[in-house]
Design a protein around this motif. Sequence first.
Motif, PDB file in Angstrom:
ATOM      1  N   ILE A 164       6.232 -39.595  27.263  1.00 45.07           N
ATOM      2  CA  ILE A 164       7.223 -40.166  28.177  1.00 45.07           C
ATOM      3  C   ILE A 164       8.591 -39.619  27.796  1.00 45.07           C
ATOM      4  O   ILE A 164       9.072 -39.871  26.687  1.00 45.07           O
ATOM      5  N   ARG A 214       0.409 -40.976  21.684  1.00 40.93           N
ATOM      6  CA  ARG A 214       1.367 -41.562  22.635  1.00 40.93           C
ATOM      7  C   ARG A 214       2.781 -41.299  22.116  1.00 40.93           C
ATOM      8  O   ARG A 214       3.173 -41.807  21.063  1.00 40.93           O
ATOM      9  N   LEU A 270       0.381 -47.534  31.438  1.00 43.87           N
ATOM     10  CA  LEU A 270       0.394 -46.968  30.084  1.00 43.87           C
ATOM     11  C   LEU A 270      -0.495 -47.797  29.149  1.00 43.87           C
ATOM     12  O   LEU A 270      -1.253 -47.246  28.341  1.00 43.87           O
ATOM     13  N   GLU A 271      -0.418 -49.120  29.287  1.00 42.71           N
ATOM     14  CA  GLU A 271      -1.260 -49.980  28.435  1.00 42.71           C
ATOM     15  C   GLU A 271      -2.735 -49.703  28.690  1.00 42.71           C
ATOM     16  O   GLU A 271      -3.540 -49.673  27.757  1.00 42.71           O
ATOM     17  N   THR A 327      12.424 -39.950  28.288  1.00 42.04           N
ATOM     18  CA  THR A 327      13.258 -41.039  28.798  1.00 42.04           C
ATOM     19  C   THR A 327      14.624 -41.099  28.130  1.00 42.04           C
ATOM     20  O   THR A 327      14.792 -40.682  26.988  1.00 42.04           O
ATOM     21  N   LEU A 349       5.108 -48.937  23.090  1.00 38.74           N
ATOM     22  CA  LEU A 349       3.857 -48.368  23.602  1.00 38.74           C
ATOM     23  C   LEU A 349       3.587 -46.969  23.036  1.00 38.74           C
ATOM     24  O   LEU A 349       2.668 -46.297  23.460  1.00 38.74           O
ATOM     25  N   CYS A 350       4.445 -46.540  22.095  1.00 40.80           N
ATOM     26  CA  CYS A 350       4.316 -45.186  21.537  1.00 40.80           C
ATOM     27  C   CYS A 350       4.205 -45.234  20.018  1.00 40.80           C
ATOM     28  O   CYS A 350       4.641 -46.197  19.388  1.00 40.80           O
ATOM     29  N   LEU A 388       6.987 -40.512  22.610  1.00 35.41           N
ATOM     30  CA  LEU A 388       8.245 -40.699  23.330  1.00 35.41           C
ATOM     31  C   LEU A 388       9.080 -39.447  23.105  1.00 35.41           C
ATOM     32  O   LEU A 388       9.231 -39.001  21.961  1.00 35.41           O
ATOM     33  N   ARG A 437       4.327 -49.936  32.859  1.00 33.11           N
ATOM     34  CA  ARG A 437       3.871 -50.375  31.535  1.00 33.11           C
ATOM     35  C   ARG A 437       2.372 -50.690  31.557  1.00 33.11           C
ATOM     36  O   ARG A 437       1.641 -50.345  30.635  1.00 33.11           O
ATOM     37  N   THR A 477      11.154 -44.481  34.924  1.00 34.89           N
ATOM     38  CA  THR A 477      11.756 -45.700  35.467  1.00 34.89           C
ATOM     39  C   THR A 477      12.957 -45.438  36.367  1.00 34.89           C
ATOM     40  O   THR A 477      13.497 -46.379  36.944  1.00 34.89           O
ATOM     41  N   PHE A 535      10.039 -48.254  26.171  1.00 31.97           N
ATOM     42  CA  PHE A 535       8.661 -47.800  25.940  1.00 31.97           C
ATOM     43  C   PHE A 535       8.290 -47.661  24.462  1.00 31.97           C
ATOM     44  O   PHE A 535       7.167 -47.319  24.149  1.00 31.97           O
ATOM     45  N   TYR A 565       8.875 -51.157  36.888  1.00 33.61           N
ATOM     46  CA  TYR A 565       8.814 -50.874  35.445  1.00 33.61           C
ATOM     47  C   TYR A 565       7.588 -51.544  34.826  1.00 33.61           C
ATOM     48  O   TYR A 565       6.845 -50.924  34.053  1.00 33.61           O
TER      49      TYR A 565
END
Length: 224
Positions: free
Chosen positions: A193, A35, A181-182, A195, A204-205, A37, A178, A166, A201, A174
């Motif tokens: 992602i 995962r 992604l979760e 961004t 989550l990464c 970013l 999430r 987003t 995020f 948003y």
Amino acid sequence: MKVELIDISVIFEKNTDVEKVALSNINLSFTTDERILLVGNTGSGKTTLIYLLDLLIKPSSGKIFYDGTNPFEKAYNFRKEFGVAFQIPERQFFNETVEQEITYAAKNFGVSYTKEDLKKLLISVGLNEEILYKSPFKLSGGEQRKIAIASILLHNPKFLIFDEPTAGLDLKGYLSIRKILESFRNQNKGYIIATHEPELFMDLCERVITLEDGKMVSDEVIKK
Ligand SMILES: Nc1ncnc2c1ncn2[C@@H]1O[C@H](COP(=O)(O)OP(=O)(O)OP(=O)(O)O)[C@@H](O)[C@H]1O
Ligand SMILES: [Mg+2]
């Protein structure tokens, strides 16, 4: 799946006055359960890298391997594994109705789905069934973003690629991204992602790749 980019450069308008080196000597490898970013200023090459990963453009030099093979020879097979939501949703739309748009990839890749799957999918992005019959081109920016994201999920991809997911979305939008992604994370599936808002995020990464003027200037593991 293992993705390897070896010394990749992408040069637009090569040998003209407006030649632009969008990616320069990128060396990157990852597996599709990671995962990631992808950050960097405007024009740093994030979208170009995403086009390359989705095999929509070819590198000007360097080599790409997916599971050790040349992915351009079997682009359909590899694309099936990916769900790519582009930065400008309208550019990925080409169907007359939202329903056709959302079901296109599943049909194209021969993945079956039920009306119930479609309903659940709409709910997961915060939309209701009425939107199915509208033209994707006549929606608000936020609705288009949600449709672009819904349209890549029905074929059950193994890896998501989100370019500025987003942009144009409200808080509810948003939060629904999430959740998507979760749920990928809970299934040990990965995503990239791109961004301008990494703080949205970061949690989550597990890896952050930074581009600067087409060069990869850092590749960090986030310690939790
Ligand atoms: N098709 C193209 N032809 C010529 N130049 C291009 C093309 N696509 C992108 N570029 C240029 O390549 C560079 C990288 O663009 P890219 O869209 O990858 O940046 P980005 O990091 O995604 O930017 P943003 O954060 O604004 O979305 C930019 O200078 C852009 O102008
Ligand atoms: Mg971009």
